[in-house]
Structure formats: structure tokens, C-alpha cells
Scaffold this motif. Sequence first.
Motif, PDB file in Angstrom:
ATOM      1  N   THR A 154     -14.097  23.554   3.241  1.00 37.92           N
ATOM      2  CA  THR A 154     -13.820  24.146   4.558  1.00 37.92           C
ATOM      3  C   THR A 154     -12.754  23.333   5.287  1.00 37.92           C
ATOM      4  O   THR A 154     -11.811  23.898   5.848  1.00 37.92           O
ATOM      5  CB  THR A 154     -15.116  24.187   5.400  1.00 37.92           C
ATOM      6  OG1 THR A 154     -16.092  24.908   4.667  1.00 37.92           O
ATOM      7  CG2 THR A 154     -14.894  24.854   6.743  1.00 37.92           C
ATOM      8  N   ALA A 155     -12.906  22.013   5.256  1.00 33.24           N
ATOM      9  CA  ALA A 155     -11.924  21.147   5.930  1.00 33.24           C
ATOM     10  C   ALA A 155     -10.555  21.301   5.269  1.00 33.24           C
ATOM     11  O   ALA A 155      -9.530  21.390   5.946  1.00 33.24           O
ATOM     12  CB  ALA A 155     -12.395  19.698   5.889  1.00 33.24           C
ATOM     13  N   MET A 156     -10.556  21.359   3.943  1.00 32.09           N
ATOM     14  CA  MET A 156      -9.281  21.496   3.216  1.00 32.09           C
ATOM     15  C   MET A 156      -8.575  22.809   3.578  1.00 32.09           C
ATOM     16  O   MET A 156      -7.361  22.830   3.814  1.00 32.09           O
ATOM     17  CB  MET A 156      -9.559  21.446   1.709  1.00 32.09           C
ATOM     18  CG  MET A 156      -8.327  21.622   0.851  1.00 32.09           C
ATOM     19  SD  MET A 156      -8.775  21.968  -0.850  1.00 32.09           S
ATOM     20  CE  MET A 156      -9.339  23.661  -0.710  1.00 32.09           C
ATOM     21  N   GLN A 157      -9.357  23.892   3.671  1.00 36.77           N
ATOM     22  CA  GLN A 157      -8.746  25.178   4.025  1.00 36.77           C
ATOM     23  C   GLN A 157      -8.159  25.138   5.436  1.00 36.77           C
ATOM     24  O   GLN A 157      -7.089  25.696   5.686  1.00 36.77           O
ATOM     25  CB  GLN A 157      -9.770  26.305   3.895  1.00 36.77           C
ATOM     26  CG  GLN A 157      -9.996  26.693   2.430  1.00 36.77           C
ATOM     27  CD  GLN A 157     -11.337  27.359   2.199  1.00 36.77           C
ATOM     28  OE1 GLN A 157     -11.949  27.868   3.130  1.00 36.77           O
ATOM     29  NE2 GLN A 157     -11.801  27.335   0.965  1.00 36.77           N
ATOM     30  N   ALA A 158      -8.845  24.452   6.326  1.00 33.42           N
ATOM     31  CA  ALA A 158      -8.320  24.316   7.696  1.00 33.42           C
ATOM     32  C   ALA A 158      -7.029  23.499   7.682  1.00 33.42           C
ATOM     33  O   ALA A 158      -6.047  23.860   8.343  1.00 33.42           O
ATOM     34  CB  ALA A 158      -9.366  23.655   8.585  1.00 33.42           C
ATOM     35  N   LEU A 187     -12.030  11.451   3.775  1.00 30.44           N
ATOM     36  CA  LEU A 187     -11.295  10.943   2.616  1.00 30.44           C
ATOM     37  C   LEU A 187     -11.041  12.055   1.591  1.00 30.44           C
ATOM     38  O   LEU A 187      -9.908  12.250   1.135  1.00 30.44           O
ATOM     39  CB  LEU A 187     -12.109   9.803   1.993  1.00 30.44           C
ATOM     40  CG  LEU A 187     -11.447   8.941   0.940  1.00 30.44           C
ATOM     41  CD1 LEU A 187     -10.137   8.372   1.443  1.00 30.44           C
ATOM     42  CD2 LEU A 187     -12.392   7.804   0.543  1.00 30.44           C
ATOM     43  N   ALA A 188     -12.096  12.778   1.253  1.00 29.18           N
ATOM     44  CA  ALA A 188     -11.954  13.829   0.226  1.00 29.18           C
ATOM     45  C   ALA A 188     -11.049  14.964   0.715  1.00 29.18           C
ATOM     46  O   ALA A 188     -10.189  15.447  -0.032  1.00 29.18           O
ATOM     47  CB  ALA A 188     -13.336  14.373  -0.158  1.00 29.18           C
ATOM     48  N   ALA A 192      -7.507  16.279  -0.879  1.00 24.46           N
ATOM     49  CA  ALA A 192      -7.378  17.687  -1.297  1.00 24.46           C
ATOM     50  C   ALA A 192      -6.335  18.429  -0.458  1.00 24.46           C
ATOM     51  O   ALA A 192      -5.663  19.337  -0.953  1.00 24.46           O
ATOM     52  CB  ALA A 192      -8.732  18.379  -1.178  1.00 24.46           C
ATOM     53  N   GLY A 193      -6.180  18.033   0.811  1.00 20.39           N
ATOM     54  CA  GLY A 193      -5.233  18.734   1.694  1.00 20.39           C
ATOM     55  C   GLY A 193      -3.852  18.084   1.725  1.00 20.39           C
ATOM     56  O   GLY A 193      -2.979  18.548   2.450  1.00 20.39           O
ATOM     57  N   GLY A 194      -3.665  17.020   0.945  1.00 20.87           N
ATOM     58  CA  GLY A 194      -2.360  16.360   0.882  1.00 20.87           C
ATOM     59  C   GLY A 194      -1.964  15.691   2.194  1.00 20.87           C
ATOM     60  O   GLY A 194      -0.782  15.667   2.554  1.00 20.87           O
ATOM     61  N   ALA A 195      -2.948  15.129   2.903  1.00 20.28           N
ATOM     62  CA  ALA A 195      -2.657  14.472   4.189  1.00 20.28           C
ATOM     63  C   ALA A 195      -2.001  13.103   3.966  1.00 20.28           C
ATOM     64  O   ALA A 195      -2.115  12.520   2.891  1.00 20.28           O
ATOM     65  CB  ALA A 195      -3.945  14.313   4.990  1.00 20.28           C
ATOM     66  N   GLU A 196      -1.307  12.622   5.012  1.00 23.40           N
ATOM     67  CA  GLU A 196      -0.635  11.307   4.918  1.00 23.40           C
ATOM     68  C   GLU A 196      -1.636  10.162   4.946  1.00 23.40           C
ATOM     69  O   GLU A 196      -1.381   9.101   4.408  1.00 23.40           O
ATOM     70  CB  GLU A 196       0.313  11.076   6.114  1.00 23.40           C
ATOM     71  CG  GLU A 196       1.199  12.221   6.439  1.00 23.40           C
ATOM     72  CD  GLU A 196       2.015  12.615   5.250  1.00 23.40           C
ATOM     73  OE1 GLU A 196       2.069  13.813   4.985  1.00 23.40           O
ATOM     74  OE2 GLU A 196       2.566  11.737   4.568  1.00 23.40           O
TER      75      GLU A 196
END
Length: 330
Positions: A154-158, A187-188, A192-196
Motif C-alpha cells: 500500500t505504501a509503495m503504491q502511494a 525501509l521496505a 520498493a518505491g525507489g526512494a532516496e
Amino acid sequence: MCLKNKEKIKKIAVLTSGGDSPGMNPAIRAIVRTAIYNKIEVLGIKNGYDGLINDWTIPLTSRSVGGIINKGGTMLFSARSEDFQKPAGRQAALKTLKKYNVSGLIVIGGDGTYRGAHALHNETGFSVIGVPGTIDNDIAGTDYTIGFYTAVDTAMQAIDKIRDTAVSHNRLFLVEVMGRHAGFIALASAIAGGAEDALIPETKTDIKELCKRLHEGKKRGKISSIIVVAEGDEEGNAIEIAKKIEKKGGYETRVSVIGYQQRGGSPSALDRILGTRLGNAAVEELLKGTQSAMVGIQQNKVVTHPLEMAWKEKKSINKTLVSLIGIMSV
Ligand code: ATP
């Protein structure tokens, strides 16, 4: 499985407690069907420990858990019970369990739920098994808790959606995810979301250093950046950290707090499988004659540990994942 105990157990009870998590329903389904497969009846307790104290019960059959494997939340409802924290509350709970001739209780929840089960067992000798159900993944003795990976999805999709705006407007976004005491979701979902970066309570957050890295990224041609913040980071929540970044680095920032949607939604395949495996294992433990334990998954194997492990041992963050974020944001 030890068959000698199998003969003794006629009925078990199950409840969900603390914060709900996606995958609790598959776990309830697995408990009920494993029990029925072994000719054991199951009593569902509604609203966590409050239901046990107040006799809010429902008989569960194979059919009553049909069609719930894909449903978020918990069909038994969940609650935080103040009364159960007192010995009188636990005595009332024991009365309900005795009234229905229940000989083992399975609790699905977080470390607080385990503490309650442990107290009940210590005071009354009643058999209890804990199943780790919390999105936070902050329970030692299991690599994953039920609900964690759905929350990460859910966090990744956001984050994916926020990225569209971040890129279109050359912006720095701070995305706040759940985790008052633990940074597992941050962290995960950052990876998964390619954050900095992921700012988490387990590692020191250095705003000056972060601004320096953002600046270097800009020089290398990065037009937008996303930083994931666990709500319990020691530098504050995402809004507070955004202000510090604006002050120290001169950046204009935008903040998005994902919030409660992380707790809901249809459980992912991983959480359905985990709920099914751990629910099944919990009943197997009662059949073996185990009187107090938690079940978990480690290196893809079902394991058992003392319930106390959940609060005596702190689950550590995977340091390799922390370094991976740094490498990926080059
Ligand atoms: P989450 O991780 O989602 O917060 P949790 O199981 O840790 O889940 P808590 O609210 O901490 O959630 O605990 C759930 C319930 O367990 C409490 O409301 C209370 O009824 C019971 N409980 C917690 N700690 C104790 C304790 N020390 N003794 C008896 N019961 C307890």
C-alpha cells in the motif's frame, strides 16, 4: 504431531487484538479449518480480550470462515482492553473459557496481545498460543508478521503515485508511513518505491547530511526526490522534518502522510500464505500439548518461541537494506 494430546482437546478459542492487520482473516480461517480437520470445535471471541471478559462469543464453523481469505481487517473485530490488564479482568476471561469448555486459546495480535496471553497463562495455567498479526513487523522471533507486506504494498503504491507529481513539478516529497517505534515499513517501502532515503527510528537521522546528499543528487541531474519517513523517527514526523530540511537546505518540500489506509485492504498473497501457515501451526502447537508459545516464520520455516521473546528481544533492522537505499540513490 503428538496424537496423545489430540484426544484431550475438544474445543479451542480464537481472538484478534490490538491494531487490525490484513491477513488476520486468513489466519482465523486456517485456525478454524485446521481445528475442524482434527475434529476440534472453535469458539470465536469478538472484540479481543474485551469479548473474552464479557462473553461476546460466536461458534465458528468451516462455513463461517468461507469467503474471508481475501478480506482485510478481522471478522472477529479487534479492540484494546483496559480491563484485561487487571487480574480481575483475566479471571473473568477464564470464566468465559471454562463456561464453553475451551482448553486452548489462540491470540492474533502484536506484542501487547502476547503480554496479555502470557499474563493469563501465568496466573491460570491456561494454554495460549500467539500468532504475530501486526503491520509493524516489530516482533522478534519471526521474520515477518501478518499484514506487514500488504502495508508495504500500500505504501509503495502511494509512493508510485506521488512520484508522478514529484517528477512533473521537480519536487522534494516526504512521505510519512506508519511505524511509531519501528522503521520496517519505511525501509521496505522506500526500497520498493525507489526512494532516496528512509528516515527511521533505528538509525540516526542527520538533516545536514541529508541536505548535502540531496544537493549532490541535484548536481548529478536528479530533478525530484522522495524520502520516506517513519512516523516515529527521532527527528520528528514528516511535517517537522520537512521544516528542518527547508530551513537547513533551503529546499521547498511537500509532505504526504499515508495514514490508516496502510492498515486496510485485501491481504497480499504473501500475507494470505503467512496467515494460513501460522494459523495452522498455532493449532498444531495446541495439539502437541504446548502450553505457552508464539509461532513465527524464520528462513521460510515455521518456528516456535516463548511469548516473552516478543518484548524481551528487540527485532533489529536489516542493515544491508539500509545500505542498499544509499547505493540505489547514487
Ligand atoms: P499493535 O502492534 O497493533 O499495537 P498489540 O497487540 O501490541 O498490537 P496493544 O494495544 O499493545 O496492541 O495490546 C493489545 C491488548 O493486549 C491490550 O489492549 C490489553 O488488553 C492487552 N495487554 C497489553 N499489555 C498487557 C499486559 N501487560 N497485561 C495484560 N494485558 C495486556
